[in-house]
Design a protein around this motif. Structure first.
Motif, PDB file in Angstrom:
ATOM      1  N   VAL A 169       0.884  -1.232   0.056  1.00  0.00           N
ATOM      2  CA  VAL A 169       0.100   0.030  -0.064  1.00  0.00           C
ATOM      3  C   VAL A 169       1.038   1.223  -0.028  1.00  0.00           C
ATOM      4  CG1 VAL A 169      -1.752   1.378   1.290  1.00  0.00           C
ATOM      5  CG2 VAL A 169      -1.848  -1.220   1.190  1.00  0.00           C
ATOM      6  N   VAL A 170       0.599   2.190  -0.964  1.00  0.00           N
ATOM      7  CA  VAL A 170       1.432   3.338  -1.103  1.00  0.00           C
ATOM      8  C   VAL A 170       0.588   4.529  -0.685  1.00  0.00           C
ATOM      9  CG1 VAL A 170       2.770   4.757  -2.401  1.00  0.00           C
ATOM     10  CG2 VAL A 170       2.877   2.436  -2.776  1.00  0.00           C
ATOM     11  N   THR A 171       1.110   5.375   0.313  1.00  0.00           N
ATOM     12  CA  THR A 171       0.276   6.454   0.537  1.00  0.00           C
ATOM     13  C   THR A 171       1.299   7.752   0.917  1.00  0.00           C
ATOM     14  OG1 THR A 171       0.552   6.030   2.977  1.00  0.00           O
ATOM     15  CG2 THR A 171      -1.495   5.149   2.008  1.00  0.00           C
ATOM     16  N   ILE A 172       0.756   8.908   0.698  1.00  0.00           N
ATOM     17  CA  ILE A 172       1.669  10.143   1.114  1.00  0.00           C
ATOM     18  C   ILE A 172       1.096  10.869   2.048  1.00  0.00           C
ATOM     19  CG2 ILE A 172       2.268  12.142  -0.223  1.00  0.00           C
ATOM     20  CD1 ILE A 172       0.312   9.890  -2.453  1.00  0.00           C
ATOM     21  N   PRO A 173       1.737  10.834   3.398  1.00  0.00           N
ATOM     22  CA  PRO A 173       1.054  11.076   4.583  1.00  0.00           C
ATOM     23  C   PRO A 173       1.650  12.586   4.702  1.00  0.00           C
ATOM     24  CG  PRO A 173       3.387   9.798   4.882  1.00  0.00           C
ATOM     25  CD  PRO A 173       2.764   9.740   3.574  1.00  0.00           C
ATOM     26  N   LYS A 174       2.617  13.102   3.901  1.00  0.00           N
ATOM     27  CA  LYS A 174       3.041  14.511   3.777  1.00  0.00           C
ATOM     28  C   LYS A 174       3.519  14.816   2.511  1.00  0.00           C
ATOM     29  CE  LYS A 174       2.514  15.714   8.394  1.00  0.00           C
ATOM     30  NZ  LYS A 174       1.771  16.807   8.806  1.00  0.00           N
ATOM     31  N   PRO A 175       3.476  16.207   2.076  1.00  0.00           N
ATOM     32  CA  PRO A 175       3.948  16.481   0.671  1.00  0.00           C
ATOM     33  C   PRO A 175       5.324  16.077   0.418  1.00  0.00           C
ATOM     34  CG  PRO A 175       2.788  18.377   1.596  1.00  0.00           C
ATOM     35  CD  PRO A 175       2.916  17.297   2.735  1.00  0.00           C
ATOM     36  N   PHE A 176       5.532  15.169  -0.471  1.00  0.00           N
ATOM     37  CA  PHE A 176       6.970  14.657  -0.931  1.00  0.00           C
ATOM     38  C   PHE A 176       7.487  13.466  -0.352  1.00  0.00           C
ATOM     39  CE2 PHE A 176       7.244  19.248  -2.388  1.00  0.00           C
ATOM     40  CZ  PHE A 176       6.817  19.192  -3.567  1.00  0.00           C
ATOM     41  N   VAL A 177       6.419  13.385   0.701  1.00  0.00           N
ATOM     42  CA  VAL A 177       6.787  11.901   1.660  1.00  0.00           C
ATOM     43  C   VAL A 177       6.126  10.821   1.193  1.00  0.00           C
ATOM     44  CG1 VAL A 177       7.042  11.008   3.913  1.00  0.00           C
ATOM     45  CG2 VAL A 177       7.662  13.321   3.350  1.00  0.00           C
ATOM     46  N   TYR A 178       6.399   9.605   0.935  1.00  0.00           N
ATOM     47  CA  TYR A 178       5.667   8.543   0.332  1.00  0.00           C
ATOM     48  C   TYR A 178       5.979   7.537   1.430  1.00  0.00           C
ATOM     49  CZ  TYR A 178       4.244  10.100  -4.252  1.00  0.00           C
ATOM     50  OH  TYR A 178       3.887  10.695  -5.577  1.00  0.00           O
ATOM     51  N   MET A 179       4.831   6.620   1.768  1.00  0.00           N
ATOM     52  CA  MET A 179       5.105   5.554   2.649  1.00  0.00           C
ATOM     53  C   MET A 179       4.628   4.419   1.810  1.00  0.00           C
ATOM     54  SD  MET A 179       3.161   4.795   6.387  1.00  0.00           S
ATOM     55  CE  MET A 179       4.033   5.903   7.257  1.00  0.00           C
ATOM     56  N   VAL A 180       5.784   3.356   1.892  1.00  0.00           N
ATOM     57  CA  VAL A 180       5.371   2.001   1.386  1.00  0.00           C
ATOM     58  C   VAL A 180       5.142   0.900   2.471  1.00  0.00           C
ATOM     59  CG1 VAL A 180       6.255  -0.028  -0.181  1.00  0.00           C
ATOM     60  CG2 VAL A 180       6.935   2.636  -0.681  1.00  0.00           C
ATOM     61  N   LYS A 181       3.927   0.192   2.414  1.00  0.00           N
ATOM     62  CA  LYS A 181       3.631  -0.391   3.668  1.00  0.00           C
ATOM     63  C   LYS A 181       3.483  -1.954   3.045  1.00  0.00           C
ATOM     64  CE  LYS A 181       1.085   1.016   6.690  1.00  0.00           C
ATOM     65  NZ  LYS A 181      -0.007   1.372   7.727  1.00  0.00           N
ATOM     66  N   LEU A 182       4.155  -2.734   3.544  1.00  0.00           N
ATOM     67  CA  LEU A 182       4.100  -4.219   3.316  1.00  0.00           C
ATOM     68  C   LEU A 182       2.723  -4.666   3.699  1.00  0.00           C
ATOM     69  CD1 LEU A 182       7.439  -5.509   4.376  1.00  0.00           C
ATOM     70  CD2 LEU A 182       6.984  -4.693   2.582  1.00  0.00           C
ATOM     71  N   ASN A 183       1.702  -5.187   2.956  1.00  0.00           N
ATOM     72  CA  ASN A 183       0.267  -5.342   3.333  1.00  0.00           C
ATOM     73  C   ASN A 183      -0.090  -7.067   3.176  1.00  0.00           C
ATOM     74  OD1 ASN A 183      -2.131  -4.243   4.172  1.00  0.00           O
ATOM     75  ND2 ASN A 183      -2.583  -4.174   2.002  1.00  0.00           N
ATOM     76  N   ARG A 184       0.644  -7.794   3.716  1.00  0.00           N
ATOM     77  CA  ARG A 184       0.092  -9.310   3.705  1.00  0.00           C
ATOM     78  C   ARG A 184       0.096  -9.611   5.409  1.00  0.00           C
ATOM     79  NH1 ARG A 184       2.774 -13.815   1.411  1.00  0.00           N
ATOM     80  NH2 ARG A 184       0.876 -14.537   0.766  1.00  0.00           N
ATOM     81  N   PRO A 185      -0.599  -8.793   6.039  1.00  0.00           N
ATOM     82  CA  PRO A 185      -0.655  -9.010   7.569  1.00  0.00           C
ATOM     83  C   PRO A 185      -1.134 -10.644   7.916  1.00  0.00           C
ATOM     84  CG  PRO A 185      -2.399  -7.615   6.916  1.00  0.00           C
ATOM     85  CD  PRO A 185      -1.615  -7.783   5.561  1.00  0.00           C
ATOM     86  N   GLU A 186      -2.065 -10.955   7.260  1.00  0.00           N
ATOM     87  CA  GLU A 186      -2.488 -12.506   7.491  1.00  0.00           C
ATOM     88  C   GLU A 186      -1.441 -13.438   7.255  1.00  0.00           C
ATOM     89  OE1 GLU A 186      -2.687 -11.991   2.970  1.00  0.00           O
ATOM     90  OE2 GLU A 186      -2.970 -10.715   4.661  1.00  0.00           O
ATOM     91  N   LYS A 187      -0.289 -12.911   6.650  1.00  0.00           N
ATOM     92  CA  LYS A 187       0.637 -14.153   6.294  1.00  0.00           C
ATOM     93  C   LYS A 187       2.006 -13.489   6.916  1.00  0.00           C
ATOM     94  CE  LYS A 187      -1.252 -17.025   3.754  1.00  0.00           C
ATOM     95  NZ  LYS A 187      -1.443 -18.420   4.101  1.00  0.00           N
ATOM     96  N   LEU A 188       1.849 -12.435   7.938  1.00  0.00           N
ATOM     97  CA  LEU A 188       3.045 -12.116   8.667  1.00  0.00           C
ATOM     98  C   LEU A 188       3.974 -11.176   7.514  1.00  0.00           C
ATOM     99  CD1 LEU A 188       3.739 -14.812  11.407  1.00  0.00           C
ATOM    100  CD2 LEU A 188       1.978 -12.750  11.446  1.00  0.00           C
ATOM    101  N   ASN A 189       3.313 -10.496   6.621  1.00  0.00           N
ATOM    102  CA  ASN A 189       4.265  -9.984   5.496  1.00  0.00           C
ATOM    103  C   ASN A 189       5.415 -10.856   5.069  1.00  0.00           C
ATOM    104  OD1 ASN A 189       2.607  -7.504   5.686  1.00  0.00           O
ATOM    105  ND2 ASN A 189       3.390  -7.282   7.574  1.00  0.00           N
ATOM    106  N   ALA A 190       5.181 -12.071   4.955  1.00  0.00           N
ATOM    107  CA  ALA A 190       6.025 -12.892   4.237  1.00  0.00           C
ATOM    108  C   ALA A 190       6.081 -12.584   2.786  1.00  0.00           C
ATOM    109  CB  ALA A 190       5.919 -14.461   4.826  1.00  0.00           C
TER     110      ALA A 190
END
Length: 305
Positions: free
Chosen positions: A37-58
């Motif tokens: 999941v890619v979000t932009i919490p602040k201008p010019f700041v990108y957050m890349v989040k590993l998003n397989r929590p059900e598989k412990l992000n394996a």
């Protein structure tokens, strides 16, 4: 005085318009992924989040591919100046998804010849290596924020990051020896260059023991330890926002030189940055920032790069 008021107003307006443009561009152009999941919490700041929590992000085959694609895209995205790498769920990353290894085992079973099996394995290892090398090759600084367990491939991943922060409940584990293999996706190459103690590196590799956040902070693998995940994310965003306010010419040039100099002699590193800066010191970023420092004025607004 009136001139200063006008200048300050124009500066604030410029920052607002630049931020609005960045957010609009980001919302329109950011791709969607199945495992990230890619979000932009602040201008010019990108957050890349590993998003397989059900598989412990394996890391499964899709995540390996998407990870490389994501960081290669952010590297050339002019609206991204800093990347925060985080994870959903209670675990940062549990390593390689064993189902993927079983699938590869079936593919190997179809090949009777050792040369052909070896070629298949080598190709897969290099694909995995390239996924995390994309962090290092990304022209933007990457801040890894770790909570919970960070095991195996997770260690390969964050060892390629520029900055590492962790919550107090985080722990790290170079787990590969426990499954009968040597780590092959970057930990053995990058982790020793981060750490000050070769003895500790070898202990962690050979024993595959847990390496808690407090010990990682003391030995320099992480540079901050926060009480919980919320404070961890808040601090990472605060630091990322500060970095994003600097000249992207200077920030990206600094990362390039740090990575290059790590793997070359001092003289080679000096020659490399001299070659780079003979052009970059002619940038408007340098002129505007130097002038602002000289007159103790407001920081300049830097153009996209």
């Amino acid at each position: 005085m009136a001139i200063n008021i006008i200048k300050n107003s124009l500066g604030s307006l410029g920052k607002y318009l630049q931020a609005a443009s960045a957010l609009r561009y980001s919302m329109e152009m950011s791709p969607t992924y199945k495992t990230l999941v890619v979000t932009i919490p602040k201008p010019f700041v990108y957050m890349v989040k590993l998003n397989r929590p059900e598989k412990l992000n394996a890391m499964n085959s899709t995540m390996w591919k998407e990870f490389k694609e994501c960081f290669e895209g952010l590297s050339i995205n002019p609206d991204c100046r800093v990347v925060i790498l985080s994870a959903a769920g209670k675990t940062f990353c549990a390593g390689i998804d064993l189902q993927g290894m079983m699938d590869m085992g079936q593919s190997l079973a179809e090949q009777e010849d050792i040369a052909r099996r070896s070629k298949l394995i080598e190709s897969k290892i290099k694909d995995y290596q390239d996924s995390f090398t994309a962090i290092e090759k990304c022209s933007k600084p990457v801040i890894a924020v770790i909570h919970g367990a960070c095991i195996g491939a997770g260690m390969d991943m964050i060892s390629a990051a520029d900055i590492r922060y962790a919550s107090s409940n985080a722990y790290f584990q170079i787990k590969e020896l426990d499954i009968g293999m040597a780590a092959d996706v970057g930990t053995l190459q990058r982790f020793p260059k981060i750490m000050g103690s070769d003895s500790l590196v070898r202990e962690l590799v050979y024993t595959a023991r847990k390496y808690p956040a407090a010990e990682a902070l003391e030995s320099g693998f992480i540079s901050r330890m926060l009480d919980n995940e919320e404070s961890l994310l808040n601090k990472s965003i605060e630091v990322a926002e500060d970095i994003a306010s600097k000249s992207p010419v200077a920030v990206q040039g600094s990362k390039m030189s740090l990575v290059y100099s790590r793997d070359h002699s001092v003289q080679e590193g000096l020659d490399h940055i001299a070659m780079h800066n003979k052009a970059m010191l002619q940038s408007e970023d340098f002129l505007n920032a130097a002038m602002a420092q000289a007159v103790k004025g407001d920081p300049p607004i830097f153009s996209k790069l």
